[in-house]
Design an enzyme around this catalytic site. Structure first.
Site, PDB file in Angstrom:
ATOM      1  N   THR A  50      56.412  -3.819 -16.274  1.00 22.74           N
ATOM      2  CA  THR A  50      57.801  -4.140 -16.795  1.00 22.74           C
ATOM      3  C   THR A  50      58.778  -3.667 -16.163  1.00 22.74           C
ATOM      4  O   THR A  50      58.450  -2.816 -15.305  1.00 22.74           O
ATOM      5  CB  THR A  50      57.909  -3.261 -18.300  1.00 22.74           C
ATOM      6  OG1 THR A  50      58.249  -1.946 -17.882  1.00 22.74           O
ATOM      7  CG2 THR A  50      56.882  -3.477 -19.227  1.00 22.74           C
ATOM      8  N   GLU A  51      60.051  -4.105 -16.159  1.00 28.28           N
ATOM      9  CA  GLU A  51      61.070  -3.838 -15.201  1.00 28.28           C
ATOM     10  C   GLU A  51      61.561  -2.506 -15.499  1.00 28.28           C
ATOM     11  O   GLU A  51      62.202  -1.676 -14.528  1.00 28.28           O
ATOM     12  CB  GLU A  51      62.334  -4.760 -15.320  1.00 28.28           C
ATOM     13  CG  GLU A  51      62.810  -5.140 -16.403  1.00 28.28           C
ATOM     14  CD  GLU A  51      63.523  -6.454 -16.229  1.00 28.28           C
ATOM     15  OE1 GLU A  51      64.506  -6.273 -15.493  1.00 28.28           O
ATOM     16  OE2 GLU A  51      63.219  -7.346 -16.720  1.00 28.28           O
ATOM     17  N   GLY A  52      61.373  -1.730 -16.619  1.00 29.49           N
ATOM     18  CA  GLY A  52      61.768  -0.573 -16.852  1.00 29.49           C
ATOM     19  C   GLY A  52      60.579   0.538 -16.139  1.00 29.49           C
ATOM     20  O   GLY A  52      60.940   1.714 -16.010  1.00 29.49           O
TER      21      GLY A  52
END
Lengths: 255, 345
Positions: A50-52
Site C-alpha cells: 500500500t502507499e501508506g
C-alpha cells in the site's frame, strides 16, 4: 443463481485479474476489498503493498478505510513507509497496480485532479489529486482500474490527465521511457474493458448481468468499440458471496 | 543546537517558531495529521504560508486554507475523504487566493527526500506525460540523463522553513518517536527543514527511555525546535496505538467545510473558541459525549510488544457501523434551509 450486490460482482470480477504470487499495489476503497478476497480464495501467496507503506503476506484482519488506516498495518510483514513500497514500483517489481479514479478516457488515462479547464481557475473544480495513482500507473507492469461509469466519467479525452494510460495512443508511453505496461483491464459498474493491442483504445469485453451492449454504449461519451467475442460476466457463486460477506460482515464496503 | 529542555505550550511553540510567509512541512498522511498545531496556527492568524506534504486527510489543511492562513500549496492529494472533497481549497483556488502545485505522492516524497539529503533535485519515474508535468513546472522538469542521454523527469528539492508533526512520543530534548507507518514522509519532511520541527506528542518520555530503542526515533533532538505534550493532537485523524480515526467528526467538520458562510461558525466554536487543544477535547466531550472518544480506543494487546513497551493496538473500522451522523442545531438549520431552497426551485 446466487443473490449478490453490484459491488460484490465488481469485487469478485476484479479479483480474477490477480494471479497467485503476484505483487499487487493496492489503492484505497474497493481495491482493499478485492485484495482481501483474492487472499482468501485463489491468491493466498499474493504480496500486498500500500502507499501508506504496508507490505503484507496476509490479508488485514479487518478492512481498512484508507490506505493509511492502522487497520491496513496491523499484523503486516513490513511497515517501512511509502519509500519502501513506491521504490518497489520504480524498480519494476509490481505486477498489478490497482487504482480508482473520477474520470477515464478511451486511452485509459485517468483524471483524479478536477473537472473543467485548469487554466480557467475560477471554474475548475478540484478533486483530491493524484495521490499515488500516477506513480502506480506509470511503473506497475499492468494497471487494473475500478471505476463508476456514466457519460461524464467515461469520456473521449480527460479534462486533466493525472494518471497516464496510453496518453494519445500507441508508442507514447515508450517514448517517455515509462517502465510499466499501461492499463490492462477496467472494471466499471456496468462491464469489463480491455485495450486493443494495436490502437490502445479501450473496448468492451464483458457486460454485467442485467446490462446490455447498447446501455453501456449509451453510458460512454465516445464511440465505444465492442469485442466480437463480447460476453456476459459470470456472476459470483453463492460460495464467493459467502466468503465476501465473511470478510466484510458489517457491509462497510459492500453496502 | 544545545541539548536543552524544549517542552512548551502549543501557543508558545507556534508564536515562537512559525512566522508569516514561512514554508511549512505539514506532517502526517491520512493519519497523524497535526490537527492541534493546525488549530493553533489558525488561532494565531498566521498569514501567507506555503505548505509542502505528499497527502493529507481529514480536512486539516482545508480549514487552514479556509481560515486564510495559506497562500500556496504543493501536494499530491488533499481532501477530507469523509465528505469526498477539499471544499475550502476549491473555493480559494477559484477565487485566486490560493496557488496550487500538483504532483504525485512519490513525486512529493522524492522532493522531500532531495531536501532531506541536501541535494538540488531528484529523478523520478512518475508524473511524466501528464497535466501535472505541464502545469507544475515550479516542481517538475525534464532534463537529459548525463549518462545515457535519455530524457529523465526530475523534481525540485523541497525544504520547508519549519515542520509541524504529530507523534506518539517525544522526550524533552526533542527526540521524536513515531511508529506504525514510519511516519510515511515525516522523516524526510521534518529532517529536511531549514530551521527545525515542532512536534506534538501523545506522551512525553524520559530521554533514557528513548535510548533503550533509538531505532524508533524519526527526528533526532537537534532538528527539533519545540516539544508539546498534546493528547489527541491528531484528532480527528488516527494516532496508532492511541486512537482510531474519528469518521463521524470528520464528516461533521466536512459539512462545515462545504459552505463558505458556514465554515467560520465551525472555526469560532472549535478553534477560536477553544484556548488550546485540551479545551477542544473538552468541548468534544460536552457535545458528543465521552462515548464518542471511547469509540476511538484501540484494542490493546493485538501484537506482543518487544520494544519500548510499544503496543500498536488495533482499531476496527467496523465500529462505525450504525453510529448516527454527528450534527448540531446550526448545521441542521443550515442544511434544512438549503434543502428547502433547492426543493422550492
Amino acid at each position: 443463481m446466487a443473490d449478490y450486490k453490484l459491488t460484490e460482482l465488481m469485487v469478485v470480477r476484479c479479483a480474477k485479474e490477480i494471479k497467485d504470487e503476484e505483487v499487487v499495489f493496492v489503492g484505497v476503497g474497493l481495491p482493499i476489498m478485492v485484495a482481501a478476497f483474492a487472499f482468501a480464495t485463489h491468491a493466498p501467496n499474493m504480496i500486498m503493498l500500500t502507499e501508506g507503506g504496508a507490505i503484507r503476506a496476509t490479508a488485514p484482519e479487518a478492512l481498512a478505510i484508507t490506505v493509511d488506516d492502522p487497520a491496513a498495518f496491523a499484523g503486516g510483514d513490513a511497515t517501512s513507509g511509502m519509500l519502501a513500497t513506491m521504490a518497489a514500483l520504480q524498480r519494476g517489481e509490481v505486477d498489478v497496480a490497482f487504482i480508482g479514479g473520477a474520470q477515464i478516457d478511451k486511452y485509459g488515462n485517468i483524471n483524479s485532479t478536477g473537472a473543467g479547464d485548469w487554466t480557467k481557475k475560477e471554474s475548475f473544480t478540484y478533486f483530491a489529486g493524484s495521490g499515488g495513482a500516477n506513480d502506480m500507473a506509470t511503473s506497475g507492469k499492468r494497471v487494473l482500474a475500478i471505476m463508476p461509469q456514466d457519460r461524464k466519467k467515461f469520456v473521449e479525452k480527460c479534462e486533466y490527465i493525472t494518471t497516464p494510460g496510453y496518453l494519445g495512443g500507441p508508442g507514447e508511453r515508450e517514448k517517455l521511457g515509462m517502465i510499466g505496461g499501461g492499463p490492462d483491464c477496467v472494471v466499471s459498474t456496468m462491464g469489463v474493458y480491455r485495450f486493443d493491442e494495436k490502437s490502445k483504445e479501450m473496448y468492451l469485453a464483458e457486460y454485467f448481468p442485467g446490462q446490455s451492449v447498447d446501455k453501456i454504449k449509451a453510458a460512454c461519451a465516445w464511440d465505444l468499440k465492442v469485442s466480437p467475442n463480447v460476453k456476459e460476466t459470470i456472476a459470483p457463486t453463492a460460495e464467493e458471496v459467502k466468503v465476501l460477506r465473511t470478510l466484510d460482515p458489517t457491509g462497510f464496503y459492500l453496502g | 543546537m544545545a541539548v536543552i529542555d524544549k517542552r512548551m505550550t502549543l501557543k508558545e511553540a507556534v508564536s515562537k517558531f512559525i512566522k508569516d510567509g514561512d514554508t511549512v512541512y505539514y506532517g502526517g498522511f491520512q493519519i497523524m495529521v497535526p490537527m492541534a498545531l493546525t488549530h493553533e496556527i489558525i488561532r494565531q492568524k498566521k498569514k501567507n504560508l506555503t505548505t509542502i506534504e505528499s497527502s493529507t486527510d481529514v480536512g486539516g489543511l482545508d480549514i487552514m486554507v479556509g481560515a486564510g492562513c495559506v497562500k500556496e500549496i504543493h501536494t499530491a492529494w488533499i481532501m477530507n475523504w469523509y465528505v469526498k472533497a477539499p471544499y475550502a481549497i476549491r473555493r480559494a483556488f477559484n477565487e485566486g487566493k490560493l496557488k496550487r502545485y500538483d504532483i504525485s505522492n512519490f513525486g512529493a516524497t522524492s522532493a522531500m527526500m532531495a531536501g532531506f539529503m541536501g541535494i538540488p533535485f531528484m529523478p523520478i519515474l512518475g508524473n511524466i506525460g501528464t497535466d501535472m508535468q505541464k502545469h507544475n513546472t515550479a516542481d517538475l522538469r525534464i532534463i537529459e540523463d548525463p549518462f545515457t542521454g535519455k530524457k529523465v523527469n526530475v523534481v525540485r528539492a523541497w525544504r520547508a522553513d519549519v515542520g509541524i508533526i504529530h507523534a506518539q512520543k517525544a522526550d524533552r530534548l526533542g527526540n521524536v518517536i513515531s511508529y506504525g507507518t514510519r511516519g510515511v514522509t515525516d522523516e524526510f519532511g521534518a529532517n529536511g527543514t531549514k530551521r527545525g520541527v515542532i512536534v506534538t506528542a501523545e506522551e512525553i518520555v524520559e530521554p533514557e527511555v528513548t535510548r533503550t530503542d533509538p531505532d524508533r526515533v524519526i527526528v533526532p533532538y537537534f532538528k527539533t525546535l519545540a516539544v508539546v505534550h498534546c493528547p489527541y493532537g491528531a484528532h480527528p485523524s488516527a494516532c496508532r496505538g492511541y486512537y482510531g480515526l474519528d469518521i463521524r467528526f470528520s464528516q461533521y467538520q466536512g459539512r462545515y467545510e462545504r459552505y463558505a458562510d458556514l465554515l467560520p461558525a465551525f472555526l469560532d466554536e472549535w478553534v477560536y473558541g477553544c484556548k488550546d487543544h485540551a479545551a477542544y477535547i473538552e468541548k468534544y466531550k460536552s457535545k458528543f459525549g465521552q462515548a464518542g472518544l471511547d469509540r476511538l480506543k484501540p484494542k490493546l494487546g493485538y501484537t506482543p510488544s518487544p520494544k519500548l513497551g510499544i503496543d500498536y493496538g488495533y482499531h476496527d473500522p467496523a465500529c462505525w457501523k450504525g453510529v448516527p451522523m454527528y450534527t448540531d442545531d446550526r448545521l441542521k438549520a443550515y442544511e434544512e434551509a438549503l434543502a428547502a431552497k433547492k426543493g422550492g426551485k
